[in-house]
Every structure is written in C-alpha cells, then in structure tokens.
Design a protein around this motif. Structure first.
Motif, PDB file in Angstrom:
ATOM      1  N   VAL A  37       0.847  -1.198   0.000  1.00  0.00           N
ATOM      2  CA  VAL A  37       0.000   0.000   0.000  1.00  0.00           C
ATOM      3  C   VAL A  37       0.879   1.242   0.000  1.00  0.00           C
ATOM      4  O   VAL A  37       0.635   2.203  -0.742  1.00  0.00           O
ATOM      5  CB  VAL A  37      -0.962   0.004   1.215  1.00  0.00           C
ATOM      6  CG1 VAL A  37      -1.642   1.362   1.378  1.00  0.00           C
ATOM      7  CG2 VAL A  37      -1.997  -1.097   1.082  1.00  0.00           C
ATOM      8  N   GLY A  38       1.934   1.235   0.816  1.00  0.00           N
ATOM      9  CA  GLY A  38       2.841   2.377   0.893  1.00  0.00           C
ATOM     10  C   GLY A  38       3.520   2.658  -0.440  1.00  0.00           C
ATOM     11  O   GLY A  38       3.655   3.816  -0.840  1.00  0.00           O
ATOM     12  N   LYS A  39       3.924   1.614  -1.126  1.00  0.00           N
ATOM     13  CA  LYS A  39       4.551   1.785  -2.443  1.00  0.00           C
ATOM     14  C   LYS A  39       3.558   2.393  -3.426  1.00  0.00           C
ATOM     15  O   LYS A  39       3.882   3.304  -4.188  1.00  0.00           O
ATOM     16  CB  LYS A  39       5.074   0.449  -2.968  1.00  0.00           C
ATOM     17  CG  LYS A  39       6.263  -0.081  -2.210  1.00  0.00           C
ATOM     18  CD  LYS A  39       6.639  -1.476  -2.707  1.00  0.00           C
ATOM     19  CE  LYS A  39       7.703  -2.107  -1.830  1.00  0.00           C
ATOM     20  NZ  LYS A  39       7.957  -3.503  -2.202  1.00  0.00           N
ATOM     21  N   LEU A  40       2.340   1.873  -3.427  1.00  0.00           N
ATOM     22  CA  LEU A  40       1.295   2.374  -4.312  1.00  0.00           C
ATOM     23  C   LEU A  40       1.009   3.847  -4.032  1.00  0.00           C
ATOM     24  O   LEU A  40       0.917   4.666  -4.957  1.00  0.00           O
ATOM     25  CB  LEU A  40       0.032   1.533  -4.135  1.00  0.00           C
ATOM     26  CG  LEU A  40      -1.110   1.774  -5.102  1.00  0.00           C
ATOM     27  CD1 LEU A  40      -0.699   1.406  -6.517  1.00  0.00           C
ATOM     28  CD2 LEU A  40      -2.322   0.969  -4.674  1.00  0.00           C
ATOM     29  N   PRO A  47      -1.185  10.660   0.167  1.00  0.00           N
ATOM     30  CA  PRO A  47      -0.640  10.874   1.517  1.00  0.00           C
ATOM     31  C   PRO A  47      -0.451   9.552   2.270  1.00  0.00           C
ATOM     32  O   PRO A  47      -1.239   8.616   2.084  1.00  0.00           O
ATOM     33  CB  PRO A  47      -1.677  11.758   2.199  1.00  0.00           C
ATOM     34  CG  PRO A  47      -2.930  11.581   1.419  1.00  0.00           C
ATOM     35  CD  PRO A  47      -2.534  11.231   0.022  1.00  0.00           C
ATOM     36  N   PRO A  48       0.574   9.473   3.118  1.00  0.00           N
ATOM     37  CA  PRO A  48       0.828   8.243   3.870  1.00  0.00           C
ATOM     38  C   PRO A  48      -0.307   7.877   4.820  1.00  0.00           C
ATOM     39  O   PRO A  48      -0.561   6.700   5.051  1.00  0.00           O
ATOM     40  CB  PRO A  48       2.098   8.549   4.665  1.00  0.00           C
ATOM     41  CG  PRO A  48       2.727   9.706   3.989  1.00  0.00           C
ATOM     42  CD  PRO A  48       1.616  10.475   3.335  1.00  0.00           C
ATOM     43  N   ALA A  49      -0.991   8.872   5.387  1.00  0.00           N
ATOM     44  CA  ALA A  49      -2.065   8.603   6.338  1.00  0.00           C
ATOM     45  C   ALA A  49      -3.423   8.830   5.682  1.00  0.00           C
ATOM     46  O   ALA A  49      -3.559   9.678   4.804  1.00  0.00           O
ATOM     47  CB  ALA A  49      -1.927   9.506   7.563  1.00  0.00           C
ATOM     48  N   HIS A  92       8.725   6.443   5.039  1.00  0.00           N
ATOM     49  CA  HIS A  92      10.049   5.978   4.628  1.00  0.00           C
ATOM     50  C   HIS A  92      10.036   5.583   3.149  1.00  0.00           C
ATOM     51  O   HIS A  92      10.940   5.945   2.390  1.00  0.00           O
ATOM     52  CB  HIS A  92      10.481   4.797   5.497  1.00  0.00           C
ATOM     53  CG  HIS A  92      11.788   4.198   5.089  1.00  0.00           C
ATOM     54  ND1 HIS A  92      12.995   4.825   5.321  1.00  0.00           N
ATOM     55  CD2 HIS A  92      12.080   3.042   4.460  1.00  0.00           C
ATOM     56  CE1 HIS A  92      13.966   4.079   4.836  1.00  0.00           C
ATOM     57  NE2 HIS A  92      13.440   2.989   4.314  1.00  0.00           N
ATOM     58  N   ILE A  93       9.009   4.843   2.741  1.00  0.00           N
ATOM     59  CA  ILE A  93       8.882   4.423   1.336  1.00  0.00           C
ATOM     60  C   ILE A  93       8.771   5.653   0.441  1.00  0.00           C
ATOM     61  O   ILE A  93       9.411   5.729  -0.606  1.00  0.00           O
ATOM     62  CB  ILE A  93       7.657   3.481   1.151  1.00  0.00           C
ATOM     63  CG1 ILE A  93       7.915   2.143   1.825  1.00  0.00           C
ATOM     64  CG2 ILE A  93       7.330   3.307  -0.333  1.00  0.00           C
ATOM     65  CD1 ILE A  93       6.683   1.265   1.961  1.00  0.00           C
ATOM     66  N   ARG A  94       7.974   6.639   0.860  1.00  0.00           N
ATOM     67  CA  ARG A  94       7.815   7.867   0.091  1.00  0.00           C
ATOM     68  C   ARG A  94       9.184   8.538  -0.091  1.00  0.00           C
ATOM     69  O   ARG A  94       9.522   9.003  -1.162  1.00  0.00           O
ATOM     70  CB  ARG A  94       6.845   8.816   0.762  1.00  0.00           C
ATOM     71  CG  ARG A  94       6.675  10.151   0.026  1.00  0.00           C
ATOM     72  CD  ARG A  94       5.621  11.002   0.691  1.00  0.00           C
ATOM     73  NE  ARG A  94       4.316  10.396   0.600  1.00  0.00           N
ATOM     74  CZ  ARG A  94       3.498  10.538  -0.430  1.00  0.00           C
ATOM     75  NH1 ARG A  94       3.853  11.267  -1.468  1.00  0.00           N
ATOM     76  NH2 ARG A  94       2.321   9.956  -0.449  1.00  0.00           N
ATOM     77  N   GLY A  95       9.984   8.552   0.965  1.00  0.00           N
ATOM     78  CA  GLY A  95      11.321   9.129   0.894  1.00  0.00           C
ATOM     79  C   GLY A  95      12.206   8.389  -0.096  1.00  0.00           C
ATOM     80  O   GLY A  95      12.964   8.997  -0.845  1.00  0.00           O
ATOM     81  N   LEU A  96      12.083   7.064  -0.110  1.00  0.00           N
ATOM     82  CA  LEU A  96      12.866   6.275  -1.066  1.00  0.00           C
ATOM     83  C   LEU A  96      12.418   6.541  -2.489  1.00  0.00           C
ATOM     84  O   LEU A  96      13.250   6.629  -3.406  1.00  0.00           O
ATOM     85  CB  LEU A  96      12.726   4.772  -0.761  1.00  0.00           C
ATOM     86  CG  LEU A  96      13.323   4.279   0.554  1.00  0.00           C
ATOM     87  CD1 LEU A  96      13.009   2.808   0.748  1.00  0.00           C
ATOM     88  CD2 LEU A  96      14.832   4.499   0.583  1.00  0.00           C
ATOM     89  N   GLU A  97      11.107   6.657  -2.708  1.00  0.00           N
ATOM     90  CA  GLU A  97      10.575   6.910  -4.049  1.00  0.00           C
ATOM     91  C   GLU A  97      11.019   8.261  -4.587  1.00  0.00           C
ATOM     92  O   GLU A  97      11.283   8.423  -5.755  1.00  0.00           O
ATOM     93  CB  GLU A  97       9.038   6.819  -4.052  1.00  0.00           C
ATOM     94  CG  GLU A  97       8.498   5.419  -3.842  1.00  0.00           C
ATOM     95  CD  GLU A  97       8.761   4.480  -5.004  1.00  0.00           C
ATOM     96  OE1 GLU A  97       8.790   4.936  -6.154  1.00  0.00           O
ATOM     97  OE2 GLU A  97       8.965   3.275  -4.743  1.00  0.00           O
TER      98      GLU A  97
END
Length: 100
Positions: A37-40, A47-49, A92-97
């Motif tokens: 879900v976070g990757k998507l 938004p993450p939340a 964290h995933i958003r930061g990596l993307e």
C-alpha cells in the motif's frame, strides 16, 4: 494436586506460545500488505495517512473486540500503535521513491 496444576499450566502456556506465534506471523503478513500500500501511495503521490480509513478501522475493530470479549479500548490502542508504524513505513517508502 500440584502435579496436575503444573501439567495444566504447561498445556496453557503451550497454547499461549502458539497464539503468540500466530500473532507475530499475522502481523508480519499485515505489514507486507501495508508495505505494498505504501509503495502504491508513494508512486501515485497519495498521503501516507488516511484519517477516514483509520477512523473506520477503529470503529470496526472496537466492535469486533466487543463481540469477542476483548476490551475495545485495548483494541483501539493496539490498532493506533500498528497504524503509527505503518505510517512511519509509508513515509520511509515515500522518501525512497522521491530519492530515485
């Protein structure tokens, strides 16, 4: 007798150990799903939340807890703890993307 009590205690603890293993494995599977879900969300700039979803989940889990004889406040605290970790993962995933 004490021997019978110790035998019962051993059986109960074995069941508890098995249930703890189920909880850990279930949480691991849940986090695998929420990582996806976070990757998507990151790829689609979402938004993450999701406060609306979180509120629905709290209501749903409080009801399930009530029906199961579990303290709904405990269920809510547990879900809030899990959701906070999920959001941390999503951030964290958003930061990596965005680093790509």
């Amino acid at each position: 007798s004490d021997a019978f009590a110790l035998l019962q205690l051993t059986k109960l603890r074995s069941s508890i150990d098995n249930l703890d293993a189920i909880i850990i494995h279930t949480l691991a599977e849940r986090f695998k799903a929420t990582q996806e879900v976070g990757k998507l969300k990151a790829v689609h700039n979402m938004p993450p939340a999701d406060k609306d979803r979180e509120a629905r989940q709290i209501d749903r889990l409080r009801q399930l807890a009530q029906e199961s004889g579990l303290d709904p406040a405990f269920a809510e605290k547990l879900l809030n703890f899990i959701v906070a970790e999920v959001i941390r993962h999503h951030e964290h995933i958003r930061g990596l993307e965005t680093d790509d």
